[in-house]
Scaffold this motif. Sequence first.
Motif, mmCIF file in Angstrom:
data_model
loop_
_atom_site.group_PDB
_atom_site.id
_atom_site.type_symbol
_atom_site.label_atom_id
_atom_site.label_comp_id
_atom_site.label_asym_id
_atom_site.label_seq_id
_atom_site.Cartn_x
_atom_site.Cartn_y
_atom_site.Cartn_z
ATOM 1 N N SER A 109 16.955 1.334 -17.649
ATOM 2 C CA SER A 109 15.858 2.292 -17.725
ATOM 3 C C SER A 109 14.625 1.779 -16.983
ATOM 4 O O SER A 109 13.924 2.533 -16.308
ATOM 5 C CB SER A 109 15.513 2.574 -19.191
ATOM 6 N N ARG A 110 14.368 0.488 -17.109
ATOM 7 C CA ARG A 110 13.219 -0.104 -16.406
ATOM 8 C C ARG A 110 13.399 -0.021 -14.894
ATOM 9 O O ARG A 110 12.447 0.297 -14.163
ATOM 10 C CB ARG A 110 13.063 -1.558 -16.833
ATOM 11 N N ALA A 111 14.623 -0.294 -14.420
ATOM 12 C CA ALA A 111 14.889 -0.225 -12.979
ATOM 13 C C ALA A 111 14.756 1.206 -12.477
ATOM 14 O O ALA A 111 14.251 1.438 -11.373
ATOM 15 C CB ALA A 111 16.279 -0.771 -12.684
ATOM 16 N N ARG A 112 15.186 2.176 -13.290
ATOM 17 C CA ARG A 112 15.061 3.575 -12.885
ATOM 18 C C ARG A 112 13.604 3.991 -12.775
ATOM 19 O O ARG A 112 13.202 4.662 -11.815
ATOM 20 C CB ARG A 112 15.793 4.470 -13.893
ATOM 21 N N THR A 113 12.806 3.588 -13.752
ATOM 22 C CA THR A 113 11.377 3.926 -13.719
ATOM 23 C C THR A 113 10.694 3.288 -12.513
ATOM 24 O O THR A 113 9.890 3.929 -11.824
ATOM 25 C CB THR A 113 10.700 3.460 -15.013
ATOM 26 N N GLN A 114 11.024 2.044 -12.260
ATOM 27 C CA GLN A 114 10.418 1.343 -11.124
ATOM 28 C C GLN A 114 10.827 1.987 -9.799
ATOM 29 O O GLN A 114 9.990 2.136 -8.889
ATOM 30 C CB GLN A 114 10.844 -0.128 -11.138
ATOM 31 N N LEU A 115 12.089 2.390 -9.692
ATOM 32 C CA LEU A 115 12.553 3.018 -8.453
ATOM 33 C C LEU A 115 11.888 4.374 -8.253
ATOM 34 O O LEU A 115 11.502 4.725 -7.127
ATOM 35 C CB LEU A 115 14.077 3.161 -8.484
ATOM 36 N N ARG A 116 11.762 5.159 -9.329
ATOM 37 C CA ARG A 116 11.073 6.448 -9.205
ATOM 38 C C ARG A 116 9.630 6.263 -8.739
ATOM 39 O O ARG A 116 9.133 7.023 -7.891
ATOM 40 C CB ARG A 116 11.093 7.185 -10.547
ATOM 41 N N ARG A 117 8.962 5.273 -9.301
ATOM 42 C CA ARG A 117 7.584 5.011 -8.904
ATOM 43 C C ARG A 117 7.502 4.600 -7.431
ATOM 44 O O ARG A 117 6.609 5.041 -6.695
ATOM 45 C CB ARG A 117 6.977 3.933 -9.797
ATOM 46 N N GLU A 118 8.437 3.769 -7.010
ATOM 47 C CA GLU A 118 8.417 3.320 -5.618
ATOM 48 C C GLU A 118 8.704 4.474 -4.667
ATOM 49 O O GLU A 118 8.095 4.571 -3.595
ATOM 50 C CB GLU A 118 9.452 2.207 -5.421
ATOM 51 N N ILE A 119 9.626 5.359 -5.040
ATOM 52 C CA ILE A 119 9.912 6.531 -4.213
ATOM 53 C C ILE A 119 8.673 7.408 -4.088
ATOM 54 O O ILE A 119 8.310 7.856 -2.983
ATOM 55 C CB ILE A 119 11.085 7.336 -4.807
ATOM 56 N N ALA A 120 8.001 7.654 -5.220
ATOM 57 C CA ALA A 120 6.805 8.496 -5.207
ATOM 58 C C ALA A 120 5.688 7.870 -4.367
ATOM 59 O O ALA A 120 5.004 8.567 -3.600
ATOM 60 C CB ALA A 120 6.328 8.743 -6.633
ATOM 61 N N VAL B 272 18.758 8.479 -8.706
ATOM 62 C CA VAL B 272 18.186 7.351 -9.446
ATOM 63 C C VAL B 272 19.007 7.041 -10.687
ATOM 64 O O VAL B 272 19.277 5.874 -11.007
ATOM 65 C CB VAL B 272 16.715 7.635 -9.821
ATOM 66 N N ASP B 273 19.425 8.084 -11.406
ATOM 67 C CA ASP B 273 20.131 7.902 -12.676
ATOM 68 C C ASP B 273 21.612 7.625 -12.421
ATOM 69 O O ASP B 273 22.460 8.510 -12.520
ATOM 70 C CB ASP B 273 19.970 9.146 -13.553
ATOM 71 N N VAL B 274 21.901 6.409 -12.066
ATOM 72 C CA VAL B 274 23.289 6.002 -11.836
ATOM 73 C C VAL B 274 23.729 5.067 -12.955
ATOM 74 O O VAL B 274 22.911 4.396 -13.584
ATOM 75 C CB VAL B 274 23.444 5.295 -10.464
ATOM 76 N N HIS B 275 25.022 5.031 -13.176
ATOM 77 C CA HIS B 275 25.575 4.198 -14.242
ATOM 78 C C HIS B 275 25.340 2.726 -13.935
ATOM 79 O O HIS B 275 25.562 2.261 -12.813
ATOM 80 C CB HIS B 275 27.073 4.471 -14.391
ATOM 81 N N GLY B 276 24.877 1.989 -14.920
ATOM 82 C CA GLY B 276 24.644 0.566 -14.758
ATOM 83 C C GLY B 276 23.217 0.186 -14.416
ATOM 84 O O GLY B 276 22.860 -0.989 -14.491
ATOM 85 N N ARG B 277 22.389 1.143 -14.039
ATOM 86 C CA ARG B 277 20.986 0.856 -13.717
ATOM 87 C C ARG B 277 20.150 0.988 -14.986
ATOM 88 O O ARG B 277 20.201 1.998 -15.677
ATOM 89 C CB ARG B 277 20.481 1.814 -12.638
#
Length: 260
Positions: free
Chosen positions: A161-172, A154-159
């Motif tokens: 913080s909001r996109a990371r949080t949203q992706l983590r939530r979607e994965i969960a 999830v923690d990739v360069h260029g993404r």
Amino acid sequence: MAVQQASFIAEWALPAMVCAPVTWVCLVFRFREEGRLLGSPRSFGLAVAVLLWTSAMAAVASGLVLPHASDVPPVAVGAIAGSGVIPRGRSEQGGARAVLAVLTLGDSLLLQQLALRLRLDRAEWCDRMAEGFADCWDLDAFAGALKNHLLHRVDVHGRTSRARTQLRREIAERHAAVRAAAQRWITIETRIDKACQQQGRCPTREEQRLVRRAFGEAEQYLRYLLELEHAHGKRSDHGRVRELRERCLAPAGAQRGSGA
């Protein structure tokens, strides 16, 4: 002869040479979360068709326009044509949109077919990865391994913080749906097996239908989780996902072999 050759290169070849890489970069940007342009021979072929067609239109437009508008650089024609594959907003000026429509004539059909092909490639890949689980515990184990695999990326360069949080939530959320479906599958299957053993009978057609439905739901939710890997993961990660899948399938195969 040399002058004519130089004129041909400047008016026809140069716009096409500039247009090709610009078109490819714009295609990658446009379909960055839709799929992979190199995912299958057909998707790659369609992407190359868009590239060649757009470059050809840039060359033709430059060859026809430049003799009447010498102040237009050939490089600009190629760059504008290549950038035309990116969707445009309605707020743009009508003249600019008309020019792009001419330069990208025929691209809309190819882009539509490419988008459809990318969706089919994703569906086929998810189907292959979700099939073959005869036991709900193996499916659940693969879903858990896939979840950890996705979270570590999830923690990739260029993404943001909001996109990371949203992706983590979607994965969960998608992983929780897989686990719930797998739990329903084993609950229904255990209840039916117990009833058949107590009553000394085989499962009825209705009971078999319930088990197949629960199994299908678990597979479908696993496909939804796999879609995140296909959309946000790298192509090199596909080998890792296959390795995780084979590792989760191996214990069941070993147990069946030992039981025989």
